[in-house]
Design a protein around this motif. Structure first.
Motif, PDB file in Angstrom:
ATOM      1  N   GLU A 206       1.201  -1.210   0.327  1.00 47.30           N
ATOM      2  CA  GLU A 206       0.341   0.021  -0.050  1.00 47.30           C
ATOM      3  C   GLU A 206       1.081   1.154  -0.248  1.00 47.30           C
ATOM      4  OE1 GLU A 206      -2.206  -0.490   3.503  1.00 47.30           O
ATOM      5  OE2 GLU A 206      -3.792  -1.673   1.994  1.00 47.30           O
ATOM      6  N   LEU A 207       2.027   0.946   0.284  1.00 49.94           N
ATOM      7  CA  LEU A 207       2.803   2.062   1.237  1.00 49.94           C
ATOM      8  C   LEU A 207       3.198   2.318  -0.460  1.00 49.94           C
ATOM      9  CD1 LEU A 207       4.715   5.057   2.115  1.00 49.94           C
ATOM     10  CD2 LEU A 207       6.583   2.636   2.582  1.00 49.94           C
ATOM     11  N   LEU A 208       4.192   1.578  -1.389  1.00 46.93           N
ATOM     12  CA  LEU A 208       4.701   2.000  -2.539  1.00 46.93           C
ATOM     13  C   LEU A 208       3.609   2.173  -3.460  1.00 46.93           C
ATOM     14  CD1 LEU A 208       7.177   0.827  -4.170  1.00 46.93           C
ATOM     15  CD2 LEU A 208       6.092  -0.958  -4.501  1.00 46.93           C
ATOM     16  N   GLU A 209       2.208   1.547  -2.915  1.00 47.51           N
ATOM     17  CA  GLU A 209       1.377   2.233  -5.018  1.00 47.51           C
ATOM     18  C   GLU A 209       1.084   3.440  -3.756  1.00 47.51           C
ATOM     19  OE1 GLU A 209      -1.614  -0.587  -3.881  1.00 47.51           O
ATOM     20  OE2 GLU A 209      -1.028  -1.905  -5.158  1.00 47.51           O
ATOM     21  N   GLU A 210       1.545   4.111  -2.933  1.00 46.41           N
ATOM     22  CA  GLU A 210       0.993   5.186  -2.862  1.00 46.41           C
ATOM     23  C   GLU A 210       1.535   6.448  -3.220  1.00 46.41           C
ATOM     24  OE1 GLU A 210       0.325   8.543   1.262  1.00 46.41           O
ATOM     25  OE2 GLU A 210       0.765   6.328   1.594  1.00 46.41           O
ATOM     26  N   LYS A 211       3.467   5.925  -3.101  1.00 42.59           N
ATOM     27  CA  LYS A 211       3.619   6.944  -3.825  1.00 42.59           C
ATOM     28  C   LYS A 211       4.778   6.744  -4.992  1.00 42.59           C
ATOM     29  CE  LYS A 211       8.146   6.109  -1.906  1.00 42.59           C
ATOM     30  NZ  LYS A 211       9.822   5.191  -1.373  1.00 42.59           N
ATOM     31  N   VAL A 212       3.623   5.773  -5.882  1.00 40.86           N
ATOM     32  CA  VAL A 212       4.041   6.003  -6.967  1.00 40.86           C
ATOM     33  C   VAL A 212       3.115   6.202  -7.029  1.00 40.86           C
ATOM     34  CG1 VAL A 212       3.800   4.376  -9.398  1.00 40.86           C
ATOM     35  CG2 VAL A 212       4.831   3.353  -7.318  1.00 40.86           C
ATOM     36  N   GLY A 213       1.854   6.176  -7.058  1.00 38.80           N
ATOM     37  CA  GLY A 213       0.715   7.687  -6.971  1.00 38.80           C
ATOM     38  C   GLY A 213       1.227   8.617  -7.241  1.00 38.80           C
ATOM     39  N   GLN A 214       0.894   9.572  -6.540  1.00 36.33           N
ATOM     40  CA  GLN A 214       2.403  10.264  -6.184  1.00 36.33           C
ATOM     41  C   GLN A 214       2.981  10.857  -7.042  1.00 36.33           C
ATOM     42  OE1 GLN A 214       2.905  10.950  -2.060  1.00 36.33           O
ATOM     43  NE2 GLN A 214       1.248  10.417  -1.034  1.00 36.33           N
ATOM     44  N   LEU A 215       4.042  10.123  -7.114  1.00 33.91           N
ATOM     45  CA  LEU A 215       5.051  10.925  -8.319  1.00 33.91           C
ATOM     46  C   LEU A 215       4.881  10.258 -10.007  1.00 33.91           C
ATOM     47  CD1 LEU A 215       7.998   8.690  -7.522  1.00 33.91           C
ATOM     48  CD2 LEU A 215       7.789  10.706  -7.174  1.00 33.91           C
ATOM     49  N   THR A 216       3.670   9.710  -9.829  1.00 33.80           N
ATOM     50  CA  THR A 216       2.493  10.020 -11.166  1.00 33.80           C
ATOM     51  C   THR A 216       1.944  11.134 -11.149  1.00 33.80           C
ATOM     52  OG1 THR A 216       2.914   6.743 -11.584  1.00 33.80           O
ATOM     53  CG2 THR A 216       1.846   8.924 -12.908  1.00 33.80           C
ATOM     54  N   LYS A 217       0.902  11.571 -10.471  1.00 36.02           N
ATOM     55  CA  LYS A 217       0.832  13.016 -10.555  1.00 36.02           C
ATOM     56  C   LYS A 217       1.460  14.171 -10.830  1.00 36.02           C
ATOM     57  CE  LYS A 217      -3.161  11.418  -7.856  1.00 36.02           C
ATOM     58  NZ  LYS A 217      -3.973  11.915  -6.345  1.00 36.02           N
ATOM     59  N   LEU A 218       2.497  14.248 -10.323  1.00 27.82           N
ATOM     60  CA  LEU A 218       3.514  15.523 -10.127  1.00 27.82           C
ATOM     61  C   LEU A 218       4.558  15.280 -11.419  1.00 27.82           C
ATOM     62  CD1 LEU A 218       5.444  14.366  -6.392  1.00 27.82           C
ATOM     63  CD2 LEU A 218       3.425  17.150  -7.258  1.00 27.82           C
ATOM     64  N   SER A 219       4.327  13.887 -11.816  1.00 27.08           N
ATOM     65  CA  SER A 219       5.143  13.967 -13.250  1.00 27.08           C
ATOM     66  C   SER A 219       3.498  14.430 -14.129  1.00 27.08           C
ATOM     67  CB  SER A 219       5.551  12.740 -13.530  1.00 27.08           C
ATOM     68  OG  SER A 219       6.017  12.147 -14.954  1.00 27.08           O
ATOM     69  N   ASP A 220       3.179  13.906 -14.496  1.00 30.56           N
ATOM     70  CA  ASP A 220       1.493  14.390 -15.081  1.00 30.56           C
ATOM     71  C   ASP A 220       2.109  15.695 -15.293  1.00 30.56           C
ATOM     72  OD1 ASP A 220       1.205  11.554 -15.710  1.00 30.56           O
ATOM     73  OD2 ASP A 220      -0.068  11.384 -14.435  1.00 30.56           O
ATOM     74  N   ARG A 221       1.785  16.731 -14.327  1.00 31.68           N
ATOM     75  CA  ARG A 221       2.068  17.874 -13.953  1.00 31.68           C
ATOM     76  C   ARG A 221       3.298  18.636 -15.190  1.00 31.68           C
ATOM     77  NH1 ARG A 221       0.216  18.607  -7.894  1.00 31.68           N
ATOM     78  NH2 ARG A 221      -1.448  18.070  -7.817  1.00 31.68           N
ATOM     79  N   ARG A 222       3.855  17.639 -14.903  1.00 29.14           N
ATOM     80  CA  ARG A 222       5.609  18.570 -15.520  1.00 29.14           C
ATOM     81  C   ARG A 222       6.322  17.559 -15.436  1.00 29.14           C
ATOM     82  NH1 ARG A 222       7.182  23.133 -11.311  1.00 29.14           N
ATOM     83  NH2 ARG A 222       5.267  23.683 -11.921  1.00 29.14           N
ATOM     84  N   PRO A 223       6.275  17.450 -16.446  1.00 32.80           N
ATOM     85  CA  PRO A 223       8.146  15.817 -16.827  1.00 32.80           C
ATOM     86  C   PRO A 223       8.642  16.504 -16.087  1.00 32.80           C
ATOM     87  CG  PRO A 223       7.600  17.394 -18.929  1.00 32.80           C
ATOM     88  CD  PRO A 223       7.512  18.358 -17.711  1.00 32.80           C
ATOM     89  N   VAL A 224       9.446  17.172 -14.620  1.00 26.39           N
ATOM     90  CA  VAL A 224      10.400  16.952 -13.953  1.00 26.39           C
ATOM     91  C   VAL A 224      10.035  17.716 -13.016  1.00 26.39           C
ATOM     92  CG1 VAL A 224      12.608  18.119 -13.771  1.00 26.39           C
ATOM     93  CG2 VAL A 224      12.394  17.842 -15.862  1.00 26.39           C
ATOM     94  N   ILE A 225       9.988  16.639 -12.085  1.00 20.91           N
ATOM     95  CA  ILE A 225       9.887  16.695 -10.720  1.00 20.91           C
ATOM     96  C   ILE A 225      10.639  18.104  -9.580  1.00 20.91           C
ATOM     97  CG2 ILE A 225       8.788  15.806  -8.812  1.00 20.91           C
ATOM     98  CD1 ILE A 225       8.228  13.335 -10.717  1.00 20.91           C
TER      99      ILE A 225
END
Length: 382
Positions: A79-98
């Protein structure tokens, strides 16, 4: 002593049920439940001493508790891994460089679980830090990240991030960074550091093409580097071509006067000087114009590394080659063609030619000593 025979007919009946459970922990859990039920509800022809039954119950309950704890920990990590990947994916969708701060760097890049790789650039973009190449390197890094973001290879297995000194000073302390820019690869499995996970910018430069190749080597994620079209450059080239063709058309009778032996020699010489001065290397590697020392503020126009150069250094080399060529031309004019010059003019040409050739030769040797510390030779200048 009494021999006790134990038969577990109930276990045979649960073999089919075991096939419906995927993980080993779930299978062990089912077996433990069956054994407990069998102990407290004895089947026919089963005899067991109270002590043996107590010990077996203890062992089974211990296994049951351990398996339950392992399942809960595994589910928690997942669950922690899925949460981290989900947050990173949202940030990456907003801008290519986080954009990373200290807490995000620790959470996403330094702690487990992590099943994704991160390419991070450490930089200092503020003008107060006097990093002349940071902005250029940042533009190239963003070009790589954008190419990946809009390619077919884009997934949640690779992310691009940036840590600026002003917003994430803890990153620089953790990585013990003293110079910028620096490019790092943080692999999914973590583990021991690999020197190849730090990009060798001094050797390969920071062009987007070189960075893309390095990313593919470290992550096995392949995508094509796509630069956005430079419409101003295309417009300028088009205007220059139209203007040149117009002049050639209206002055076509004068073109023959331009194509002379002298003009062709000058044009060929310019092309040769341009090629041997390292301009193509600058275009391929994306070399900066110069570099400013952040401690002293001194600007270096010649790199001290034998594996790297600046754009300004190429122009200086080209100018020195031109001076040396001029010196040899002046000396070569003292042959049969010197009869058209006076004695004073010939003497002046010889002196200037010798001075130019000697100066350029001495300067080139001193530059070799600067870029290669072990080079032993010099002439006039050290």
């Amino acid at each position: 002593t009494t021999t006790h025979s134990i038969r577990l007919p109930a276990l045979h009946s649960t073999q089919a049920a075991l096939n419906y459970f995927s993980s080993q922990a779930e299978k062990n859990f089912l077996v433990a439940v069956v054994v407990v039920v069998w102990i407290y509800f004895p089947c026919t022809k089963i005899a067991m001493a109270s002590l043996a039954r107590y010990l077996l119950v203890t062992v089974v309950l211990t296994i049951l508790a351990t398996e339950c704890f392992a399942v809960s920990v595994k589910k928690g990590r997942q669950e922690l891994l899925e949460e981290k990947v989900g947050q990173l994916t949202k940030l990456s969708d907003r801008r290519p460089v986080i954009k990373l701060n200290n807490d995000q760097f620790k959470e996403y890049l330094r702690t487990q679980p992590r099943n994704y790789s991160v390419i991070m650039m450490a930089t200092a973009l503020a003008s107060s830090h006097r990093c002349s190449i940071c902005k250029q390197a940042s533009d190239e890094f963003h070009a790589v990240a954008s190419s990946y973001r809009y390619s077919n290879a884009y997934s949640n297995e690779l992310f691009f991030a940036m840590a600026d000194f002003d917003s994430a000073p803890g990153v620089f302390q953790t990585l013990q960074l003293k110079t910028v820019p620096v490019f790092y690869h943080f692999p999914a499995k973590g583990g021991k550091k690999n020197r190849l996970d730090q990009y060798d910018m001094g050797r390969f430069g920071f062009s987007a093409e070189s960075l893309t190749k390095w990313v593919a080597e470290r992550t096995d994620v392949h995508f094509k580097m796509m630069r956005p079209p430079n419409y101003m450059l295309m417009l300028g080239v088009a205007i220059a071509v139209v203007f040149s063709l117009t002049i050639i058309y209206f002055k076509r009778k004068s073109v023959e006067q331009l194509v002379t032996r002298y003009n062709c020699a000058v044009f060929s010489l310019l092309i040769i000087l341009l090629m041997i001065s390292g301009q193509m290397w600058n275009q391929i590697r994306g070399a900066p114009m110069a570099q400013t020392d952040p401690n002293t503020g001194r600007v270096a126009y010649i790199s001290g590394s034998g594996q790297f150069q600046f754009v300004a250094e190429s122009y200086i080399i080209m100018g020195m080659y031109a001076l040396g060529t001029l010196g040899w031309i002046l000396l070569s004019e003292q042959g049969p063609a010197a009869m058209k010059y006076s004695k004073n003019a010939q003497s002046t040409m010889i002196i200037i030619g010798v001075v130019l050739v000697g100066f350029v030769f001495s300067w080139l040797l001193s530059t070799l000593r600067l870029k290669n510390r072990g080079y032993p030779y010099y002439f006039l200048m050290q």
